[in-house]
Design a protein around this motif. Structure first.
Motif, PDB file in Angstrom:
ATOM      1  N   LEU A  47     -11.217  39.247  71.601  1.00 44.56           N
ATOM      2  CA  LEU A  47     -11.757  40.444  70.965  1.00 44.56           C
ATOM      3  C   LEU A  47     -12.216  41.422  72.045  1.00 44.56           C
ATOM      4  CD1 LEU A  47     -13.875  38.502  68.329  1.00 44.56           C
ATOM      5  CD2 LEU A  47     -11.637  39.571  67.974  1.00 44.56           C
ATOM      6  N   SER A  48     -11.892  42.697  71.881  1.00 48.35           N
ATOM      7  CA  SER A  48     -12.143  43.717  72.907  1.00 48.35           C
ATOM      8  C   SER A  48     -13.216  44.694  72.451  1.00 48.35           C
ATOM      9  CB  SER A  48     -10.858  44.490  73.188  1.00 48.35           C
ATOM     10  OG  SER A  48      -9.790  43.612  73.430  1.00 48.35           O
ATOM     11  N   PHE A  49     -14.264  44.818  73.268  1.00 50.66           N
ATOM     12  CA  PHE A  49     -15.387  45.691  72.944  1.00 50.66           C
ATOM     13  C   PHE A  49     -15.614  46.722  74.045  1.00 50.66           C
ATOM     14  CE2 PHE A  49     -16.071  41.672  70.822  1.00 50.66           C
ATOM     15  CZ  PHE A  49     -16.430  42.067  69.545  1.00 50.66           C
ATOM     16  N   VAL A  50     -16.241  47.834  73.659  1.00 50.01           N
ATOM     17  CA  VAL A  50     -16.658  48.850  74.618  1.00 50.01           C
ATOM     18  C   VAL A  50     -17.739  48.241  75.500  1.00 50.01           C
ATOM     19  CG1 VAL A  50     -17.810  51.088  74.854  1.00 50.01           C
ATOM     20  CG2 VAL A  50     -16.120  50.737  73.022  1.00 50.01           C
ATOM     21  N   TRP A  51     -17.614  48.442  76.822  1.00 48.65           N
ATOM     22  CA  TRP A  51     -18.599  47.943  77.786  1.00 48.65           C
ATOM     23  C   TRP A  51     -18.737  49.004  78.870  1.00 48.65           C
ATOM     24  CZ3 TRP A  51     -22.211  44.533  77.574  1.00 48.65           C
ATOM     25  CH2 TRP A  51     -22.796  44.005  78.724  1.00 48.65           C
ATOM     26  N   GLY A  52     -19.601  49.983  78.608  1.00 54.04           N
ATOM     27  CA  GLY A  52     -19.747  51.111  79.529  1.00 54.04           C
ATOM     28  C   GLY A  52     -18.435  51.866  79.607  1.00 54.04           C
ATOM     29  N   GLU A  53     -17.930  52.035  80.826  1.00 51.28           N
ATOM     30  CA  GLU A  53     -16.637  52.702  81.034  1.00 51.28           C
ATOM     31  C   GLU A  53     -15.479  51.704  81.047  1.00 51.28           C
ATOM     32  OE1 GLU A  53     -16.299  56.097  81.218  1.00 51.28           O
ATOM     33  OE2 GLU A  53     -18.418  56.044  80.688  1.00 51.28           O
ATOM     34  N   SER A  54     -15.775  50.444  80.760  1.00 48.98           N
ATOM     35  CA  SER A  54     -14.769  49.404  80.814  1.00 48.98           C
ATOM     36  C   SER A  54     -14.715  48.653  79.489  1.00 48.98           C
ATOM     37  CB  SER A  54     -15.077  48.439  81.973  1.00 48.98           C
ATOM     38  OG  SER A  54     -14.014  47.523  82.145  1.00 48.98           O
ATOM     39  N   ALA A  55     -14.435  47.356  79.565  1.00 46.37           N
ATOM     40  CA  ALA A  55     -14.298  46.545  78.356  1.00 46.37           C
ATOM     41  C   ALA A  55     -15.007  45.214  78.530  1.00 46.37           C
ATOM     42  CB  ALA A  55     -12.829  46.298  78.046  1.00 46.37           C
ATOM     43  N   LEU A  56     -15.406  44.664  77.417  1.00 45.82           N
ATOM     44  CA  LEU A  56     -15.979  43.317  77.334  1.00 45.82           C
ATOM     45  C   LEU A  56     -15.042  42.534  76.434  1.00 45.82           C
ATOM     46  CD1 LEU A  56     -18.137  41.035  77.253  1.00 45.82           C
ATOM     47  CD2 LEU A  56     -19.286  42.353  75.474  1.00 45.82           C
ATOM     48  N   CYS A  77     -26.556  45.709  73.427  1.00 47.02           N
ATOM     49  CA  CYS A  77     -25.941  46.893  72.831  1.00 47.02           C
ATOM     50  C   CYS A  77     -25.229  46.487  71.551  1.00 47.02           C
ATOM     51  CB  CYS A  77     -24.948  47.552  73.795  1.00 47.02           C
ATOM     52  SG  CYS A  77     -23.585  46.487  74.299  1.00 47.02           S
ATOM     53  N   LYS A  78     -24.896  47.486  70.764  1.00 51.76           N
ATOM     54  CA  LYS A  78     -24.180  47.255  69.511  1.00 51.76           C
ATOM     55  C   LYS A  78     -22.733  46.857  69.804  1.00 51.76           C
ATOM     56  CE  LYS A  78     -23.022  49.631  65.232  1.00 51.76           C
ATOM     57  NZ  LYS A  78     -23.076  50.873  64.483  1.00 51.76           N
ATOM     58  N   ALA A  79     -22.199  45.973  68.985  1.00 53.52           N
ATOM     59  CA  ALA A  79     -20.794  45.553  69.123  1.00 53.52           C
ATOM     60  C   ALA A  79     -19.899  46.673  68.608  1.00 53.52           C
ATOM     61  CB  ALA A  79     -20.559  44.265  68.335  1.00 53.52           C
ATOM     62  N   LYS A  80     -19.155  47.300  69.518  1.00 52.72           N
ATOM     63  CA  LYS A  80     -18.231  48.366  69.124  1.00 52.72           C
ATOM     64  C   LYS A  80     -16.849  48.006  69.672  1.00 52.72           C
ATOM     65  CE  LYS A  80     -17.253  53.232  69.303  1.00 52.72           C
ATOM     66  NZ  LYS A  80     -17.427  54.500  69.980  1.00 52.72           N
ATOM     67  N   MET A  81     -15.934  47.749  68.755  1.00 54.34           N
ATOM     68  CA  MET A  81     -14.568  47.381  69.144  1.00 54.34           C
ATOM     69  C   MET A  81     -13.874  48.571  69.817  1.00 54.34           C
ATOM     70  SD  MET A  81     -14.039  44.162  67.886  1.00 54.34           S
ATOM     71  CE  MET A  81     -12.284  43.990  67.860  1.00 54.34           C
ATOM     72  N   LEU A  82     -13.020  48.254  70.778  1.00 46.16           N
ATOM     73  CA  LEU A  82     -12.204  49.290  71.412  1.00 46.16           C
ATOM     74  C   LEU A  82     -11.116  49.758  70.456  1.00 46.16           C
ATOM     75  CD1 LEU A  82     -11.546  47.767  74.956  1.00 46.16           C
ATOM     76  CD2 LEU A  82     -12.882  49.810  74.458  1.00 46.16           C
ATOM     77  N   ALA A  83     -10.746  51.015  70.553  1.00 36.62           N
ATOM     78  CA  ALA A  83      -9.598  51.534  69.808  1.00 36.62           C
ATOM     79  C   ALA A  83      -8.343  50.885  70.387  1.00 36.62           C
ATOM     80  CB  ALA A  83      -9.527  53.051  69.955  1.00 36.62           C
ATOM     81  N   PRO A  84      -7.304  50.680  69.557  1.00 35.61           N
ATOM     82  CA  PRO A  84      -6.089  50.002  70.033  1.00 35.61           C
ATOM     83  C   PRO A  84      -5.489  50.591  71.311  1.00 35.61           C
ATOM     84  CG  PRO A  84      -6.038  50.170  67.659  1.00 35.61           C
ATOM     85  CD  PRO A  84      -7.241  50.971  68.125  1.00 35.61           C
ATOM     86  N   ASP A  85      -5.446  51.926  71.428  1.00 33.31           N
ATOM     87  CA  ASP A  85      -4.873  52.520  72.645  1.00 33.31           C
ATOM     88  C   ASP A  85      -5.745  52.241  73.862  1.00 33.31           C
ATOM     89  OD1 ASP A  85      -6.787  54.263  71.494  1.00 33.31           O
ATOM     90  OD2 ASP A  85      -5.924  56.009  72.485  1.00 33.31           O
ATOM     91  N   ALA A  86      -7.063  52.184  73.672  1.00 30.48           N
ATOM     92  CA  ALA A  86      -7.972  51.874  74.774  1.00 30.48           C
ATOM     93  C   ALA A  86      -7.851  50.412  75.192  1.00 30.48           C
ATOM     94  CB  ALA A  86      -9.414  52.194  74.388  1.00 30.48           C
ATOM     95  N   VAL A  87      -7.567  49.534  74.222  1.00 33.83           N
ATOM     96  CA  VAL A  87      -7.378  48.115  74.538  1.00 33.83           C
ATOM     97  C   VAL A  87      -6.248  47.967  75.546  1.00 33.83           C
ATOM     98  CG1 VAL A  87      -6.666  45.858  73.635  1.00 33.83           C
ATOM     99  CG2 VAL A  87      -8.263  47.261  72.332  1.00 33.83           C
ATOM    100  N   GLU A  88      -5.108  48.567  75.255  1.00 34.52           N
ATOM    101  CA  GLU A  88      -3.956  48.441  76.146  1.00 34.52           C
ATOM    102  C   GLU A  88      -4.218  49.120  77.489  1.00 34.52           C
ATOM    103  OE1 GLU A  88       0.883  48.526  76.090  1.00 34.52           O
ATOM    104  OE2 GLU A  88      -0.189  49.450  74.427  1.00 34.52           O
ATOM    105  N   GLU A  89      -4.829  50.285  77.450  1.00 31.48           N
ATOM    106  CA  GLU A  89      -5.117  51.019  78.689  1.00 31.48           C
ATOM    107  C   GLU A  89      -6.043  50.217  79.611  1.00 31.48           C
ATOM    108  OE1 GLU A  89      -7.727  54.885  79.990  1.00 31.48           O
ATOM    109  OE2 GLU A  89      -6.593  55.022  78.125  1.00 31.48           O
TER     110      GLU A  89
END
Length: 161
Positions: A47-56, A77-89
């Motif tokens: 599962l991919s989450f927003v983590w500052g300027e990167s990902a968790l 912080c709140k659990a916020k999933m990455l958008a699909p395009d951001a996941v791949e990027e």
């Protein structure tokens, strides 16, 4: 192609031959379980989450769901999933094949959820929507270069059922 990056990563560790590739999609927990021939809970979903300027990335059992309170208590912080395009990027892997191996960026935080530990082996993806690898939890932790084990999921404990 992301699976090629995973193949190269695992090859350097002498593990390339363990990659399972299927003639059918393994892009969801249910499809992966069917392709592998196991129960959905043993699929190690990433599962991919927003983590500052990167990902968790949280690798969890297929039957587990993120518990927002536990997530916030653990990561602040709140659990916020990455958008699909951001996941791949950010990860280098498209949704449906996201895995904790051969990541596109070094600053991605990888954690494994306790929901996995009830199984001797689990099946994470290998960078494509039709691949997996069978790993013990210690191997998964090591190969994923995980930071730590966390307890941020619900729905998998017998007492929660």
């Amino acid at each position: 192609m992301a699976i090629e990056a995973v193949r190269a990563y695992l090859s350097a560790l002498g593990r390339e031959g363990e990659i399972l590739e299927f003639p059918v999609s393994s892009a969801t927990v249910e499809l992966a379980a069917k392709a592998v021939g196991t129960i959905p809970a043993r699929i190690a979903k990433t599962l991919s989450f927003v983590w500052g300027e990167s990902a968790l990335l949280i690798v969890a059992a297929g039957d587990a769901k993120v518990d927002n309170r536990r997530f916030k208590d653990t990561f602040g912080c709140k659990a916020k999933m990455l958008a699909p395009d951001a996941v791949e990027e950010l990860t280098g892997h498209a949704v449906g094949g996201v895995c904790p191996f051969a990541l596109a960026r070094e600053d991605i935080l990888v954690c494994l959820d306790e929901s996995l530990r009830r199984f001797e082996t689990v099946f994470p993806a290998c960078g494509s929507s039709n691949s997996a690898i069978e790993l013990g939890c210690d191997d998964l932790f090591s190969l994923a270069k995980a930071e730590k084990w966390v307890d941020v999921c619900k729905g998998w404990r017998p007492e929660e059922g």
